[in-house]
Scaffold this motif. Structure first.
Motif, PDB file in Angstrom:
ATOM      1  N   GLY A   1      -9.171  16.351   4.824  1.00 19.63           N
ATOM      2  CA  GLY A   1      -8.987  15.332   3.798  1.00 19.63           C
ATOM      3  C   GLY A   1      -7.516  15.064   3.576  1.00 19.63           C
ATOM      4  N   PHE A   2      -7.204  13.927   2.943  1.00 20.04           N
ATOM      5  CA  PHE A   2      -5.821  13.507   2.762  1.00 20.04           C
ATOM      6  C   PHE A   2      -5.641  12.873   1.393  1.00 20.04           C
ATOM      7  N   GLU A   3      -4.415  12.939   0.893  1.00 13.70           N
ATOM      8  CA  GLU A   3      -4.063  12.233  -0.327  1.00 13.70           C
ATOM      9  C   GLU A   3      -2.590  11.863  -0.269  1.00 13.70           C
ATOM     10  N   ALA A   4      -2.264  10.740  -0.903  1.00 16.84           N
ATOM     11  CA  ALA A   4      -0.877  10.284  -0.978  1.00 16.84           C
ATOM     12  C   ALA A   4      -0.335  10.643  -2.355  1.00 16.84           C
TER      13      ALA A   4
ATOM     14  N   LEU B   1       2.393  12.265   2.836  1.00 16.76           N
ATOM     15  CA  LEU B   1       0.996  12.562   2.560  1.00 16.76           C
ATOM     16  C   LEU B   1       0.789  14.063   2.554  1.00 16.76           C
ATOM     17  N   ARG B   2      -0.223  14.479   1.796  1.00 16.78           N
ATOM     18  CA  ARG B   2      -0.695  15.856   1.845  1.00 16.78           C
ATOM     19  C   ARG B   2      -2.110  15.835   2.386  1.00 16.78           C
ATOM     20  N   GLY B   3      -2.496  16.928   2.993  1.00 15.23           N
ATOM     21  CA  GLY B   3      -3.852  16.961   3.509  1.00 15.23           C
ATOM     22  C   GLY B   3      -4.272  18.338   3.960  1.00 15.23           C
TER      23      GLY B   3
ATOM     24  N   VAL C   1      -2.872   5.207   2.691  1.00 15.75           N
ATOM     25  CA  VAL C   1      -1.546   4.574   2.784  1.00 15.75           C
ATOM     26  C   VAL C   1      -1.618   3.057   2.890  1.00 15.75           C
ATOM     27  N   GLY C   2      -2.780   2.514   3.236  1.00  9.66           N
ATOM     28  CA  GLY C   2      -2.913   1.074   3.350  1.00  9.66           C
ATOM     29  C   GLY C   2      -2.344   0.530   4.648  1.00  9.66           C
ATOM     30  N   ASN C   3      -2.340  -0.778   4.769  1.00  4.32           N
ATOM     31  CA  ASN C   3      -1.860  -1.423   5.984  1.00  4.32           C
ATOM     32  C   ASN C   3      -0.373  -1.164   6.193  1.00  4.32           C
ATOM     33  N   PRO C   4       0.062  -1.116   7.457  1.00  2.81           N
ATOM     34  CA  PRO C   4       1.491  -0.909   7.715  1.00  2.81           C
ATOM     35  C   PRO C   4       2.343  -2.016   7.095  1.00  2.81           C
ATOM     36  N   GLN C   5       3.526  -1.628   6.662  1.00  2.60           N
ATOM     37  CA  GLN C   5       4.493  -2.595   6.154  1.00  2.60           C
ATOM     38  C   GLN C   5       5.023  -3.424   7.321  1.00  2.60           C
ATOM     39  N   SER C   6       5.033  -4.727   7.152  1.00  2.00           N
ATOM     40  CA  SER C   6       5.555  -5.620   8.191  1.00  2.00           C
ATOM     41  C   SER C   6       7.071  -5.700   8.063  1.00  2.00           C
ATOM     42  N   VAL C   7       7.764  -5.298   9.107  1.00  2.00           N
ATOM     43  CA  VAL C   7       9.225  -5.266   9.095  1.00  2.00           C
ATOM     44  C   VAL C   7       9.748  -5.910  10.370  1.00  2.00           C
ATOM     45  N   THR C   8      11.015  -6.241  10.355  1.00  2.00           N
ATOM     46  CA  THR C   8      11.686  -6.776  11.545  1.00  2.00           C
ATOM     47  C   THR C   8      12.794  -5.825  11.938  1.00  2.00           C
ATOM     48  N   PHE C   9      12.698  -5.288  13.136  1.00  2.00           N
ATOM     49  CA  PHE C   9      13.697  -4.360  13.638  1.00  2.00           C
ATOM     50  C   PHE C   9      14.550  -5.037  14.717  1.00  2.00           C
TER      51      PHE C   9
END
Length: 375
Positions: free
Chosen positions: A177-180, A201-203, A344-352
């Motif tokens: 199991g996991f939790e943020a 995260l912890r798990g 954690v939800g969907n990944p953050q959209s970033v520009t690298f």
């Protein structure tokens, strides 16, 4: 001797890695074709490997044994799972590149049973030489001592493979199991130069406490790049910890720092002699992997094809002797991945941007100059 297993590769982007497995003699397997839409890249690859290019599953001959589906699944808007299901309905065993929705995995396993073939998701990285060694050494260590903790860091693109690595180490996921935990405070965020790249995260995996730093970021224009760290995994035991420093090594064993002492007649506690505490007189850090000096091009050209060959050999064995626990492991893996990502939800959209070059050789030279200055 039975004939080699005839393999087709579906997709020619990351599929090129699967195709490269056939660049060297590959006993027991034969590349029988490429399944792709017919782009110039696909036509050139079919010509280079001297195999037919098929544009539809329905066009495949009846003697195909295994299909490697290396096409993005529905998770990232691709048709990989649909193609995998079409192949399974033809009785062709499917090795599908990760990640794949849990519901799609369950449907593919059902189709494989119905049509008497085999289905497996390939997370690729457990088959990399350094990771295979990490799994092998850790399994042996766990026969002697229990795991106390797991500490890991990875990018979101490879989180499923990190979970697979840990599942292979422990032989199971449950209890899992996991939790943020609560995020960064506004006071700390105000002091940062930019947003923090990692989500903590912890798990629990196989009952072992886990702390995980996940880089939950993706550049939509370049989703396969920009890891700050691909995989870093440390598992602690009472006697020390085993660290996979990165996906391709090195593998480091760090014995626990413990100073042995005994009480003397005067009441003082002194270090024990070497005869009574030999571990105290050994190096505090062991490198368990040989430094092969592979550069990134060599990693991609040699280690990754080797990983595909290893994955195909493992898949062929499971195809020959299917066992319920293989399907159970796969379902447990995808369930763990789903649970973790829900935290954690969907990944953050970033520009690298492309990373600036800072070769290790240059750092070593700077270090030597600094040492000479202090001397």
């Amino acid at each position: 001797m039975s004939r080699p297993l005839r393999v087709v590769v579906c997709g020619t982007l990351f599929g090129q890695v699967y195709l490269s497995a056939f660049n060297t003699p590959f006993s027991g397997f034969e590349l029988a074709g490429i399944v792709a839409r017919g782009s110039q890249r696909s036509r050139e690859l079919a010509a280079r490997y001297g195999v037919p290019l098929y544009q539809q599953v329905a066009d495949l001959p009846e003697d195909i044994d295994i299909a490697c589906v290396v096409i993005r699944s529905a998770i990232v808007g691709g048709a990989g799972s649909e193609i995998a299901q079409a192949l399974l309905k033809c009785g062709i065993s499917v090795l599908q590149e990760h990640p794949v929705y849990q519901s799609d995995v369950a449907q593919c396993l059902k189709l494989a049973r119905q049509h008497q073939c085999t289905y497996q998701v390939n997370t690729h990285y457990p088959h990399i030489p350094a990771v295979r060694q990490f799994i092998r050494v850790m399994r042996q260590a766990l026969t002697e001592q229990p795991a106390l903790f797991i500490e890991a860091t990875c990018g979101v693109q490879v989180i499923c493979s990190l979970l697979d690595i840990l599942g292979r180490v422990f032989g199971r996921f449950a209890p899992c199991g996991f939790e943020a935990p609560e995020g960064w405070s506004q006071a700390l965020l105000a002091q940062m130069q930019g947003a923090p790249p990692y989500t903590p995260l912890r798990g629990v995996i196989a009952g072992v406490p886990l702390t995980l730093n996940l880089q939950n970021q993706l550049d939509p224009a370049d989703p396969d790049n920009h890891f700050h760290m691909m995989h870093r995994i440390c598992i602690g035991l009472p006697g020390g910890n085993l660290l996979l420093a990165n996906t391709h090594g090195p593998l480091l064993w760090n014995p626990q720092l413990h100073i042995p002492r005994e009480r003397t007649e005067t009441g003082c506690r002194e270090p024990l002699p070497a005869a009574d505490a030999p571990h105290y007189y050994q190096t505090p850090l062991y490198t368990l992997t040989a430094d092969n000096g592979d550069d990134l091009q060599q990693v991609l050209a040699q280690q990754w094809p080797s990983a595909i060959r290893h994955a195909l050999h493992e898949f062929a064995e499971r195809r020959q002797q299917p066992q319920p626990q293989h399907a159970q492991h796969l379902l447990a893996l995808t369930a763990a991945w789903k649970d973790l990502m829900s935290q954690v939800g969907n990944p953050q959209s970033v520009t690298f941007s492309a990373p600036p070059s800072l070769p290790g050789a240059a750092l070593a030279q700077l270090n030597r100059r600094e040492e000479e200055h202090h001397d």
